[in-house]
Write a protein that holds these residues in place. Sequence first.
Motif, short mmCIF file in Angstrom:
data_model
loop_
_atom_site.label_atom_id
_atom_site.label_comp_id
_atom_site.label_asym_id
_atom_site.label_seq_id
_atom_site.Cartn_x
_atom_site.Cartn_y
_atom_site.Cartn_z
N ALA A 52 -15.96 10.48 3.97
CA ALA A 52 -16.53 9.32 3.56
C ALA A 52 -15.22 8.44 2.71
O ALA A 52 -15.48 7.26 2.94
N THR A 53 -14.47 9.37 2.12
CA THR A 53 -13.32 8.64 1.34
C THR A 53 -12.65 7.80 2.20
O THR A 53 -12.29 7.05 1.98
N VAL A 54 -12.19 8.71 3.46
CA VAL A 54 -11.32 8.19 4.26
C VAL A 54 -11.68 7.05 5.05
O VAL A 54 -11.26 5.82 4.98
N GLU A 55 -13.03 7.12 5.29
CA GLU A 55 -13.74 5.95 6.00
C GLU A 55 -13.72 4.56 5.10
O GLU A 55 -13.56 3.40 5.44
N LEU A 91 -11.69 3.86 2.52
CA LEU A 91 -10.40 3.24 2.49
C LEU A 91 -9.96 2.70 3.72
O LEU A 91 -9.32 1.43 3.87
N MET A 92 -10.28 3.00 4.89
CA MET A 92 -10.02 2.48 6.38
C MET A 92 -10.71 1.07 6.22
O MET A 92 -10.24 0.08 6.80
N THR A 93 -12.03 1.01 5.92
CA THR A 93 -12.78 -0.29 6.18
C THR A 93 -12.13 -1.44 5.05
O THR A 93 -12.01 -2.61 5.54
N TRP A 94 -11.71 -0.85 3.92
CA TRP A 94 -11.06 -1.99 2.92
C TRP A 94 -9.82 -2.26 3.50
O TRP A 94 -9.38 -3.54 3.44
N THR A 95 -8.92 -1.50 4.00
CA THR A 95 -7.44 -1.84 4.50
C THR A 95 -7.46 -2.57 5.64
O THR A 95 -6.93 -3.65 5.58
N ALA A 96 -8.72 -2.54 6.45
CA ALA A 96 -8.66 -3.49 7.56
C ALA A 96 -9.26 -4.68 7.46
O ALA A 96 -9.42 -5.76 8.32
N ALA A 97 -10.20 -4.88 6.25
CA ALA A 97 -10.79 -6.37 6.11
C ALA A 97 -9.98 -7.36 5.77
O ALA A 97 -8.98 -7.27 4.90
N PRO A 98 -10.18 -8.48 6.62
CA PRO A 98 -9.28 -9.61 6.19
C PRO A 98 -9.92 -10.26 4.81
O PRO A 98 -11.05 -9.96 4.25
N ALA A 120 -9.09 9.77 -3.31
CA ALA A 120 -7.59 10.04 -2.35
C ALA A 120 -6.32 10.49 -3.19
O ALA A 120 -5.46 11.16 -2.69
N ARG A 121 -6.38 9.87 -4.24
CA ARG A 121 -5.25 10.21 -5.15
C ARG A 121 -5.32 11.63 -5.59
O ARG A 121 -4.12 12.27 -5.76
N LEU A 132 -3.84 5.06 1.71
CA LEU A 132 -3.98 6.02 2.82
C LEU A 132 -2.78 6.77 2.84
O LEU A 132 -2.78 7.79 3.41
N ARG A 133 -1.53 6.40 2.21
CA ARG A 133 -0.55 7.28 2.18
C ARG A 133 -0.72 8.63 1.65
O ARG A 133 -0.43 9.59 1.99
N HIS A 134 -1.74 8.87 0.64
CA HIS A 134 -2.14 10.04 0.13
C HIS A 134 -2.75 10.93 1.26
O HIS A 134 -2.70 12.12 1.03
#
Length: 422
Positions: free
Chosen positions: A267-270, A272-279, A257-258, A308-310
């Motif tokens: 696959a990169t996007v998914e 990052l999304m998974t980790w971001t939402a993980a409690p 992403a950087r 995700l900003r990238h």
Amino acid sequence: MLDGLDDIQWQRLGHAYGAADDVPDLLRALRSTDPPTRDDALGTLYTNVFHQGSRYEASTYAVPFLLELLADPATPDRPSVLALVTSLAIGHDENVLPDGFPVDSYRRAAEGGRELLAAKPSPWTGAVEAAKEYVEYAYVESLDPADRGRLWAYIDLAVYDAARAGVPLFRRLLGDPDPWLRIAAAYAVAWFPEEAAGSLPPLARATEAARTAGAGTRPAELATMLVASGLLGAAPDDRLLTDPSPLIRWATAIGRARVLGPKADPATVEELMTWTAAPPAAAGEDPTDGGWVPFLGGDPSGYAGLALRHLGPRHADRAFDALTTRLPAVSGDQSLTVLGEALRLAFPDGPLPPGTPAAALTSRQRRLVEVLSHSPEPWLIDGQDFGNVAMLVAEYGLPDNREALTAYHTASQTPGTEKSGR
């Protein structure tokens, strides 16, 4: 070892607590055979030459001696010494992630700072010890805000450049027998983009060695190297997005992403999304494979949210949803990271004008207010009220405590004019 340490007039240099004449003994203590003595010295250096992320004139002079200690295999706790050098170089990394160290901005901001530093008096004046007066603070406060910014930017840059002289050493340490020193070295080289051309080849060799290594620290070591590669401009191999290790998949997505930005693959996007939402992991669960990566204090989900900003505006809605999904479950520094990103997305035009009614919020702003008003955890640190969160919320024109925010949110349920859009 440490030749020339006493030739420096440390008493004429300042750190967080005035004259820096205590620094030589602290540096020598890092060679002690007594672990508590070393720990005390390291802790004191973190409080005086690196006070809450601030660097000082004495910090610049301390770095070459720290590098000398680091270069000697006989020095104990070398990963800790390198961690201090890296902290001195960049401050707290949350202030420069996800983009990396903005050295060009620092060089521009520091113009004129050298002359201001040269005009600074010694920290203390007066011939009699009991009557000495601390005058450095008064000098700094006498400067107008622009000059004060130039002075501190110059000091920060001088410390950074002193640490930059150690980059060839950091590259060599990527192959050290100590895996924790290899991790510290990979983290260190990541912050020197001006040295990327010389750092990427040894980093690639070290990455390949970590890929083919056995168990032990492999996930944390390889993950640190992959993130470092991304910060220096080299996208990790996309095949690692299917690695069995969640931590390695995370690091691969961070690095890609950087480098790739809005062109990042699905696959990169998914990932990052998974980790971001993980409690936060439940008891008995550990998505990091027991590994600890030094970026962002070892908070991979928080770093994923920053990364995700990238990806640009195309994924902003999903990014906001992922952040607000995780926000209710985090507290302390983790809540600052998640909340900061969510606020940035909810308030793209900056803080609310004073007196803005709740009914006038956009749907994205209302969603964030709703989550915060119903979630006690983000407002806490170690079970106590977290003032930094209150200040962050207030910066955007929102009530700075959960009770008042709840009342504000309730008002938004009253029929009235509403802005459209997220």
